[in-house]
Design a protein around this motif. Structure first.
Motif, mmCIF file in Angstrom:
data_model
loop_
_atom_site.group_PDB
_atom_site.id
_atom_site.type_symbol
_atom_site.label_atom_id
_atom_site.label_comp_id
_atom_site.label_asym_id
_atom_site.label_seq_id
_atom_site.Cartn_x
_atom_site.Cartn_y
_atom_site.Cartn_z
ATOM 1 N N VAL A 67 0.835 -1.206 0.000
ATOM 2 C CA VAL A 67 0.000 0.000 0.000
ATOM 3 C C VAL A 67 0.869 1.255 0.000
ATOM 4 C CG1 VAL A 67 -1.610 1.359 1.394
ATOM 5 C CG2 VAL A 67 -2.018 -1.073 1.048
ATOM 6 N N VAL A 68 1.904 1.278 0.833
ATOM 7 C CA VAL A 68 2.814 2.433 0.898
ATOM 8 C C VAL A 68 3.500 2.649 -0.442
ATOM 9 C CG1 VAL A 68 4.959 3.269 1.940
ATOM 10 C CG2 VAL A 68 3.175 2.293 3.380
ATOM 11 N N THR A 69 3.967 1.572 -1.062
ATOM 12 C CA THR A 69 4.625 1.682 -2.370
ATOM 13 C C THR A 69 3.679 2.263 -3.408
ATOM 14 O OG1 THR A 69 6.023 -0.228 -1.853
ATOM 15 C CG2 THR A 69 5.830 0.392 -4.169
ATOM 16 N N LEU A 70 2.461 1.749 -3.477
ATOM 17 C CA LEU A 70 1.473 2.244 -4.429
ATOM 18 C C LEU A 70 1.122 3.701 -4.142
ATOM 19 C CD1 LEU A 70 -0.592 1.778 -6.705
ATOM 20 C CD2 LEU A 70 -2.196 0.970 -4.942
ATOM 21 N N ALA A 71 0.977 4.034 -2.862
ATOM 22 C CA ALA A 71 0.566 5.388 -2.486
ATOM 23 C C ALA A 71 1.588 6.422 -2.940
ATOM 24 C CB ALA A 71 0.362 5.464 -0.976
ATOM 25 N N PHE A 72 2.853 6.176 -2.679
ATOM 26 C CA PHE A 72 3.868 7.167 -3.041
ATOM 27 C C PHE A 72 4.157 7.161 -4.538
ATOM 28 C CE2 PHE A 72 4.816 6.934 1.537
ATOM 29 C CZ PHE A 72 4.737 8.292 1.817
ATOM 30 N N ALA A 73 3.923 6.037 -5.210
ATOM 31 C CA ALA A 73 4.032 6.019 -6.674
ATOM 32 C C ALA A 73 2.947 6.896 -7.286
ATOM 33 C CB ALA A 73 3.931 4.590 -7.191
ATOM 34 N N ILE A 74 1.728 6.796 -6.751
ATOM 35 C CA ILE A 74 0.640 7.659 -7.222
ATOM 36 C C ILE A 74 0.948 9.118 -6.898
ATOM 37 C CG2 ILE A 74 -1.787 8.266 -6.824
ATOM 38 C CD1 ILE A 74 -2.360 5.292 -6.486
ATOM 39 N N GLY A 75 1.487 9.356 -5.700
ATOM 40 C CA GLY A 75 1.842 10.720 -5.320
ATOM 41 C C GLY A 75 2.833 11.346 -6.271
ATOM 42 N N LEU A 76 3.816 10.590 -6.710
ATOM 43 C CA LEU A 76 4.807 11.110 -7.652
ATOM 44 C C LEU A 76 4.195 11.493 -8.992
ATOM 45 C CD1 LEU A 76 7.944 8.832 -7.101
ATOM 46 C CD2 LEU A 76 7.799 11.309 -6.793
ATOM 47 N N MET A 77 3.128 10.836 -9.366
ATOM 48 C CA MET A 77 2.496 11.120 -10.658
ATOM 49 C C MET A 77 1.545 12.314 -10.616
ATOM 50 S SD MET A 77 1.755 7.301 -12.228
ATOM 51 C CE MET A 77 0.772 6.743 -10.831
ATOM 52 N N MET A 78 1.231 12.772 -9.409
ATOM 53 C CA MET A 78 0.300 13.882 -9.281
ATOM 54 C C MET A 78 0.986 15.203 -9.603
ATOM 55 S SD MET A 78 -2.530 12.446 -8.410
ATOM 56 C CE MET A 78 -3.528 13.811 -7.798
ATOM 57 N N PRO A 79 0.295 16.134 -10.290
ATOM 58 C CA PRO A 79 0.905 17.433 -10.617
ATOM 59 C C PRO A 79 1.080 18.322 -9.388
ATOM 60 C CG PRO A 79 -1.396 17.395 -11.298
ATOM 61 C CD PRO A 79 -1.058 16.006 -10.864
ATOM 62 N N ARG A 80 0.258 18.122 -8.376
ATOM 63 C CA ARG A 80 0.350 18.905 -7.149
ATOM 64 C C ARG A 80 -0.250 18.085 -5.993
ATOM 65 N NH1 ARG A 80 -3.445 21.318 -10.349
ATOM 66 N NH2 ARG A 80 -1.896 22.810 -11.069
ATOM 67 N N ALA A 81 -0.074 18.581 -4.785
ATOM 68 C CA ALA A 81 -0.582 17.913 -3.580
ATOM 69 C C ALA A 81 -0.149 16.446 -3.529
ATOM 70 C CB ALA A 81 -2.103 18.027 -3.506
ATOM 71 N N ARG A 82 1.132 16.221 -3.814
ATOM 72 C CA ARG A 82 1.623 14.845 -3.904
ATOM 73 C C ARG A 82 1.533 14.112 -2.562
ATOM 74 N NH1 ARG A 82 5.298 17.740 -7.298
ATOM 75 N NH2 ARG A 82 5.193 16.990 -9.463
ATOM 76 N N LEU A 83 1.995 14.772 -1.502
ATOM 77 C CA LEU A 83 1.979 14.127 -0.197
ATOM 78 C C LEU A 83 0.547 13.868 0.293
ATOM 79 C CD1 LEU A 83 4.871 15.844 1.793
ATOM 80 C CD2 LEU A 83 4.747 13.493 0.973
ATOM 81 N N LEU A 84 -0.333 14.811 0.018
ATOM 82 C CA LEU A 84 -1.731 14.628 0.409
ATOM 83 C C LEU A 84 -2.339 13.436 -0.314
ATOM 84 C CD1 LEU A 84 -4.291 15.513 1.860
ATOM 85 C CD2 LEU A 84 -4.750 17.086 -0.052
ATOM 86 N N ALA A 85 -2.049 13.323 -1.612
ATOM 87 C CA ALA A 85 -2.575 12.199 -2.389
ATOM 88 C C ALA A 85 -2.047 10.870 -1.842
ATOM 89 C CB ALA A 85 -2.205 12.355 -3.856
ATOM 90 N N ALA A 86 -0.729 10.824 -1.542
ATOM 91 C CA ALA A 86 -0.130 9.603 -1.008
ATOM 92 C C ALA A 86 -0.741 9.250 0.340
ATOM 93 C CB ALA A 86 1.378 9.776 -0.883
ATOM 94 N N PHE A 87 -0.930 10.256 1.187
ATOM 95 C CA PHE A 87 -1.507 10.024 2.507
ATOM 96 C C PHE A 87 -2.922 9.462 2.390
ATOM 97 C CE2 PHE A 87 -4.036 11.651 6.117
ATOM 98 C CZ PHE A 87 -3.352 11.030 7.158
ATOM 99 N N LEU A 88 -3.715 10.014 1.489
ATOM 100 C CA LEU A 88 -5.088 9.542 1.324
ATOM 101 C C LEU A 88 -5.135 8.105 0.805
ATOM 102 C CD1 LEU A 88 -6.791 12.742 -0.164
ATOM 103 C CD2 LEU A 88 -6.971 11.841 2.167
ATOM 104 N N VAL A 89 -4.204 7.771 -0.091
ATOM 105 C CA VAL A 89 -4.155 6.398 -0.613
ATOM 106 C C VAL A 89 -3.769 5.423 0.503
ATOM 107 C CG1 VAL A 89 -2.988 4.827 -2.213
ATOM 108 C CG2 VAL A 89 -3.687 7.096 -2.981
ATOM 109 N N ILE A 90 -2.830 5.812 1.363
ATOM 110 C CA ILE A 90 -2.426 4.950 2.478
ATOM 111 C C ILE A 90 -3.607 4.706 3.414
ATOM 112 C CG2 ILE A 90 -1.022 4.837 4.572
ATOM 113 C CD1 ILE A 90 1.202 6.241 3.017
ATOM 114 N N ILE A 91 -4.324 5.783 3.761
ATOM 115 C CA ILE A 91 -5.489 5.639 4.639
ATOM 116 C C ILE A 91 -6.530 4.723 3.999
ATOM 117 C CG2 ILE A 91 -7.423 6.845 5.711
ATOM 118 C CD1 ILE A 91 -4.754 7.282 7.086
ATOM 119 N N ALA A 92 -6.795 4.943 2.706
ATOM 120 C CA ALA A 92 -7.776 4.118 2.009
ATOM 121 C C ALA A 92 -7.330 2.657 1.947
ATOM 122 C CB ALA A 92 -8.008 4.657 0.595
ATOM 123 N N GLY A 93 -6.035 2.436 1.743
ATOM 124 C CA GLY A 93 -5.519 1.072 1.668
ATOM 125 C C GLY A 93 -5.631 0.332 2.983
#
Length: 330
Positions: free
Chosen positions: A63-89
């Motif tokens: 989940v952590v790996t997927l979350a930060f991979a998605i965060g890197l692909m985001m144009p902005r709010a990368r950490l927020l996106a990664a955090f939300l994916v971790i919580i959802a996972g």
């Protein structure tokens, strides 16, 4: 007094330096490396057993790996996106066993020469004093065979209350550090237990011909950080189980997930099939994250209904339940 000419930021031809905005890219890269490192570490237990602890959190590292991979692909709010994916996972992992338990489905149909048994394994938590909640959950499950782990002093009294439904009972209370109980609706021919050996504390019970001579092992292994001792326990237990004749059912708290070398050793060396992979611990917040309670069967015994979990009854574990078919003679 200084003048504008003395300030480097106001020299002709230069613009004042702007502070660099935090993009979160570097943090996501570090998080991605952390997740991938955890996944790699979870496999290193095959080489050095001390690393096997990482295998317990394989799903979380994924989940952590997927979350930060998605965060890197985001144009902005990368950490927020990664955090939300971790919580959802994490929430998804915890909800999964509850969803799977709502409507168990048939895996096979029992043949005429097979005995159907509903079996449950439940770590009741030694310090859990809510004996009535444990009793209520055992009654609610209404399994044919129940293995109870960590039956502390406060809960022993419920065994008398349960005798009406489970007239055949075995325990190992007379031995130090052996707080295991097997409850059965089916007659038991022989029982036995051991704590003073290379393997983990175990309780076993053998059924008669009406249950195909099935031998049940109830087990509780040591946990991290004692990885080497846990591996030695499982090696010894596997040898004992493999040498036991007839059909076998092995269940209990193994303090290891299906991704671990511990569980894989049980399957291969004892020639068993694992029937469970649902997270069962911890029960807090109702979102279990780790599958450490398991049910195994030997060749010829099979699951005929998908696995489920029960209710915690005040424990930090959820019970796990499987319906199996055991060959009988005649």
């Amino acid at each position: 007094m200084s003048s504008e000419a003395d300030n480097p930021a106001t020299v002709a031809g230069e613009q004042p330096r702007r502070k660099r905005k935090a993009s979160g890219r570097m943090e996501c890269q570090l998080g991605l490396l952390l997740g991938m490192g955890g996944l790699i570490g979870s496999r290193l237990g095959q080489l050095w057993i001390a690393f096997d602890v990482f295998s317990q959190f394989t799903l979380q590292f994924a989940v952590v790996t997927l979350a930060f991979a998605i965060g890197l692909m985001m144009p902005r709010a990368r950490l927020l996106a990664a955090f939300l994916v971790i919580i959802a996972g994490v929430i998804a992992i915890g909800i999964w066993p509850h969803v799977a338990s709502r409507a168990p489905f048939n895996l096979a149909t029992a043949a005429a020469n097979q005995k159907v048994l509903r079996v449950a394994s439940f770590n009741t938590l030694y310090t859990n004093d809510n004996a009535e909640a444990v009793k209520a959950e055992v009654l609610r499950l209404d399994a044919d065979v129940v293995g109870l782990v960590e039956m502390g002093p406060a809960k022993k009294r419920i065994l008398t209350d349960l005798r009406a439904l489970y007239p055949f009972q075995a325990n190992c209370f007379t031995k130090d550090f052996c707080n295991l109980v097997i409850l059965s609706k089916v007659p038991l021919e022989t029982t036995g237990s051991d704590v003073s050996w290379d393997g983990p504390p175990y309780l076993k019970a053998k059924f008669g011909p009406e249950a195909g001579g099935l031998t049940v092992f109830l087990v509780h292994t040591i946990r991290f950080p004692h990885s080497r001792a846990q591996f030695r326990q499982v090696m010894a237990l596997s040898t004992l189980i493999e040498s036991t004749p007839g059909p076998k059912l092995v269940m209990g708290d193994f303090n290891a997930t299906p991704f671990s070398r511990i569980i894989q050793t049980m399957e291969t060396r004892a020639n068993l099939t694992r029937l469970t992979n649902l997270p069962s611990w911890p029960s807090y917040a109702g979102l279990p994250q780790i599958a450490i309670d398991h049910i195994f069967v030997s060749r010829g015994v099979r699951a005929i209904e998908s696995q489920t979990i029960g209710q915690s009854g005040g424990s930090d574990h959820f019970p796990i339940i499987v319906k199996i078919a055991v060959p009988v003679s005649g």
